[in-house]
Design a protein around this motif. Structure first.
Motif, PDB file in Angstrom:
ATOM      1  N   MET A  18       0.840  -1.214   0.280  1.00  0.00           N
ATOM      2  CA  MET A  18      -0.092   0.062   0.052  1.00  0.00           C
ATOM      3  C   MET A  18       0.785   1.492  -0.384  1.00  0.00           C
ATOM      4  SD  MET A  18      -2.920   1.743   2.689  1.00  0.00           S
ATOM      5  CE  MET A  18      -2.087   1.601   4.308  1.00  0.00           C
ATOM      6  N   LYS A  19       0.440   1.890  -0.443  1.00  0.00           N
ATOM      7  CA  LYS A  19       0.957   3.620  -0.767  1.00  0.00           C
ATOM      8  C   LYS A  19       0.452   4.227  -0.395  1.00  0.00           C
ATOM      9  CE  LYS A  19       5.117   2.737  -2.937  1.00  0.00           C
ATOM     10  NZ  LYS A  19       6.622   3.504  -2.543  1.00  0.00           N
ATOM     11  N   GLU A  20       0.547   5.783   0.154  1.00  0.00           N
ATOM     12  CA  GLU A  20       0.049   6.375   0.573  1.00  0.00           C
ATOM     13  C   GLU A  20       0.578   8.244   0.577  1.00  0.00           C
ATOM     14  OE1 GLU A  20      -1.866   5.469   4.678  1.00  0.00           O
ATOM     15  OE2 GLU A  20      -0.712   6.611   5.848  1.00  0.00           O
ATOM     16  N   PHE A  21      -0.360   8.980   0.652  1.00  0.00           N
ATOM     17  CA  PHE A  21       0.237  10.534   0.879  1.00  0.00           C
ATOM     18  C   PHE A  21      -1.083  10.968   1.521  1.00  0.00           C
ATOM     19  CE2 PHE A  21      -1.049  10.639  -3.484  1.00  0.00           C
ATOM     20  CZ  PHE A  21      -2.188  11.637  -3.638  1.00  0.00           C
ATOM     21  N   ILE A  22      -0.197  12.563   1.752  1.00  0.00           N
ATOM     22  CA  ILE A  22      -1.101  13.132   2.656  1.00  0.00           C
ATOM     23  C   ILE A  22      -1.059  14.462   1.408  1.00  0.00           C
ATOM     24  CG2 ILE A  22      -1.066  15.370   4.358  1.00  0.00           C
ATOM     25  CD1 ILE A  22       0.228  12.425   5.666  1.00  0.00           C
ATOM     26  N   TYR A  23      -2.260  14.989   1.336  1.00  0.00           N
ATOM     27  CA  TYR A  23      -3.003  16.597   0.357  1.00  0.00           C
ATOM     28  C   TYR A  23      -3.270  17.199   1.307  1.00  0.00           C
ATOM     29  CZ  TYR A  23      -3.832  19.522  -2.840  1.00  0.00           C
ATOM     30  OH  TYR A  23      -4.186  20.511  -3.500  1.00  0.00           O
ATOM     31  N   VAL A  24      -2.843  18.429   1.503  1.00  0.00           N
ATOM     32  CA  VAL A  24      -3.379  19.364   2.163  1.00  0.00           C
ATOM     33  C   VAL A  24      -4.800  20.557   1.528  1.00  0.00           C
ATOM     34  CG1 VAL A  24      -3.415  21.876   3.843  1.00  0.00           C
ATOM     35  CG2 VAL A  24      -1.411  19.334   4.154  1.00  0.00           C
ATOM     36  N   MET A  25      -5.605  20.714   1.772  1.00  0.00           N
ATOM     37  CA  MET A  25      -6.397  21.467  -0.006  1.00  0.00           C
ATOM     38  C   MET A  25      -5.982  22.820   0.374  1.00  0.00           C
ATOM     39  SD  MET A  25      -8.472  21.520  -2.681  1.00  0.00           S
ATOM     40  CE  MET A  25      -9.702  19.492  -2.205  1.00  0.00           C
ATOM     41  N   GLN A  26      -5.612  22.570  -1.391  1.00  0.00           N
ATOM     42  CA  GLN A  26      -5.525  24.245  -1.672  1.00  0.00           C
ATOM     43  C   GLN A  26      -6.484  24.790  -2.078  1.00  0.00           C
ATOM     44  OE1 GLN A  26      -1.806  24.841  -0.712  1.00  0.00           O
ATOM     45  NE2 GLN A  26      -1.803  23.474   0.758  1.00  0.00           N
TER      46      GLN A  26
ATOM     47  N   ASP B 130      -0.654  -2.274  -9.195  1.00  0.00           N
ATOM     48  CA  ASP B 130       0.535  -1.064  -9.934  1.00  0.00           C
ATOM     49  C   ASP B 130       0.157   0.985  -8.992  1.00  0.00           C
ATOM     50  OD1 ASP B 130      -2.939  -0.273 -10.415  1.00  0.00           O
ATOM     51  OD2 ASP B 130      -2.373   0.011 -12.298  1.00  0.00           O
ATOM     52  N   GLU B 131       0.454   0.179  -7.577  1.00  0.00           N
ATOM     53  CA  GLU B 131       0.196   1.369  -6.713  1.00  0.00           C
ATOM     54  C   GLU B 131       1.320   2.626  -6.895  1.00  0.00           C
ATOM     55  OE1 GLU B 131       1.866  -0.598  -2.804  1.00  0.00           O
ATOM     56  OE2 GLU B 131       0.010  -1.421  -2.973  1.00  0.00           O
ATOM     57  N   ASP B 132       3.259   2.026  -7.302  1.00  0.00           N
ATOM     58  CA  ASP B 132       3.596   2.716  -7.314  1.00  0.00           C
ATOM     59  C   ASP B 132       3.368   3.708  -8.141  1.00  0.00           C
ATOM     60  OD1 ASP B 132       4.888   1.887  -5.066  1.00  0.00           O
ATOM     61  OD2 ASP B 132       5.958   0.600  -6.387  1.00  0.00           O
ATOM     62  N   ILE B 133       2.983   3.499  -9.653  1.00  0.00           N
ATOM     63  CA  ILE B 133       2.638   4.736 -10.643  1.00  0.00           C
ATOM     64  C   ILE B 133       1.438   4.992 -10.424  1.00  0.00           C
ATOM     65  CG2 ILE B 133       1.404   2.398 -12.012  1.00  0.00           C
ATOM     66  CD1 ILE B 133       3.965   6.100 -12.571  1.00  0.00           C
ATOM     67  N   ALA B 134       0.539   4.436  -9.953  1.00  0.00           N
ATOM     68  CA  ALA B 134      -0.463   5.678  -9.462  1.00  0.00           C
ATOM     69  C   ALA B 134      -0.596   5.770  -9.011  1.00  0.00           C
ATOM     70  CB  ALA B 134      -2.099   4.184  -9.315  1.00  0.00           C
ATOM     71  N   ALA B 135       0.289   5.836  -7.482  1.00  0.00           N
ATOM     72  CA  ALA B 135       0.013   6.893  -6.349  1.00  0.00           C
ATOM     73  C   ALA B 135       0.626   7.904  -6.657  1.00  0.00           C
ATOM     74  CB  ALA B 135       0.173   6.243  -5.561  1.00  0.00           C
ATOM     75  N   ASP B 136       1.380   8.094  -7.925  1.00  0.00           N
ATOM     76  CA  ASP B 136       2.554   8.831  -8.143  1.00  0.00           C
ATOM     77  C   ASP B 136       1.652  10.029  -8.889  1.00  0.00           C
ATOM     78  OD1 ASP B 136       4.928   8.473  -6.128  1.00  0.00           O
ATOM     79  OD2 ASP B 136       6.122   7.352  -8.172  1.00  0.00           O
TER      80      ASP B 136
ATOM     81  N   VAL C 141      -5.640  15.276   4.074  1.00  0.00           N
ATOM     82  CA  VAL C 141      -6.312  14.848   3.750  1.00  0.00           C
ATOM     83  C   VAL C 141      -5.646  13.208   3.289  1.00  0.00           C
ATOM     84  CG1 VAL C 141      -8.834  14.888   2.362  1.00  0.00           C
ATOM     85  CG2 VAL C 141      -6.768  14.708   0.951  1.00  0.00           C
ATOM     86  N   VAL C 142      -5.799  11.574   3.722  1.00  0.00           N
ATOM     87  CA  VAL C 142      -4.757  10.778   2.950  1.00  0.00           C
ATOM     88  C   VAL C 142      -5.623   9.914   1.766  1.00  0.00           C
ATOM     89  CG1 VAL C 142      -3.258   9.052   4.199  1.00  0.00           C
ATOM     90  CG2 VAL C 142      -3.966  10.447   5.579  1.00  0.00           C
ATOM     91  N   ILE C 143      -4.172   9.852   1.020  1.00  0.00           N
ATOM     92  CA  ILE C 143      -5.009   9.387  -0.285  1.00  0.00           C
ATOM     93  C   ILE C 143      -4.485   7.671  -0.127  1.00  0.00           C
ATOM     94  CG2 ILE C 143      -4.761   8.835  -2.206  1.00  0.00           C
ATOM     95  CD1 ILE C 143      -5.333  12.290  -0.834  1.00  0.00           C
ATOM     96  N   ARG C 144      -4.205   6.681  -0.285  1.00  0.00           N
ATOM     97  CA  ARG C 144      -4.372   5.555   0.240  1.00  0.00           C
ATOM     98  C   ARG C 144      -4.444   4.395  -1.177  1.00  0.00           C
ATOM     99  NH1 ARG C 144      -7.055   4.376   5.698  1.00  0.00           N
ATOM    100  NH2 ARG C 144      -4.629   5.859   6.833  1.00  0.00           N
ATOM    101  N   VAL C 145      -3.396   4.125  -2.102  1.00  0.00           N
ATOM    102  CA  VAL C 145      -3.805   3.004  -3.729  1.00  0.00           C
ATOM    103  C   VAL C 145      -3.225   1.747  -2.960  1.00  0.00           C
ATOM    104  CG1 VAL C 145      -2.836   3.505  -5.164  1.00  0.00           C
ATOM    105  CG2 VAL C 145      -3.166   5.688  -4.099  1.00  0.00           C
TER     106      VAL C 145
END
Length: 87
Positions: free
Chosen positions: A1-9, A69-75, A61-65
Motif C-alpha cells: 500500500m502507498k499513501e500520501f497526505i494532501y492539504v487542500m489548496q 500498479d500502486e507505485d505509478i498510480a500513487a505518483d 486528507v490521506v490518499i491510499r492506493v
C-alpha cells in the motif's frame, strides 16, 4: 500500500472539475484508490463518492492506493491532486 497526505489548496475546496480529473486518472489503474478523512473513506474511482467528501481549503486528507500498479498510480494521483486543486 502507498499513501500520501494532501492539504487542500483550492479556495473552493473539493469541486467537480478537478475531482473529475482525479477520478479519470484513478480509473486508469487497477489499484484501489481511496481518500480518507479521519476514519471515513471515499472511492476515488467514483465521482459521486469523491464529491461527497467534505473537503475545504486547508483540510488534510490521506490518499491510499493499493494494488499491482500502486507505485505509478500513487505518483500520478499525487501530481494530479497538486495540479488540479492548486487554486
Amino acid at each position: 500500500m502507498k499513501e500520501f497526505i494532501y492539504v487542500m489548496q483550492d479556495p473552493e475546496g473539493n469541486h467537480a472539475r478537478p475531482a473529475g480529473k482525479v477520478v479519470a486518472i484513478a480509473k486508469n489503474y487497477q489499484s484501489k484508490a481511496s481518500l480518507w478523512i479521519g476514519d471515513q473513506s471515499y472511492d476515488l474511482k467514483k465521482l459521486l463518492s469523491f464529491m461527497s467528501a467534505p473537503i475545504k481549503k486547508g483540510d488534510e486528507v490521506v490518499i491510499r492506493v493499493e494494488g499491482d500498479d500502486e507505485d505509478i498510480a500513487a505518483d500520478t494521483l499525487k501530481k494530479e491532486f497538486e495540479e488540479a486543486f492548486k487554486g
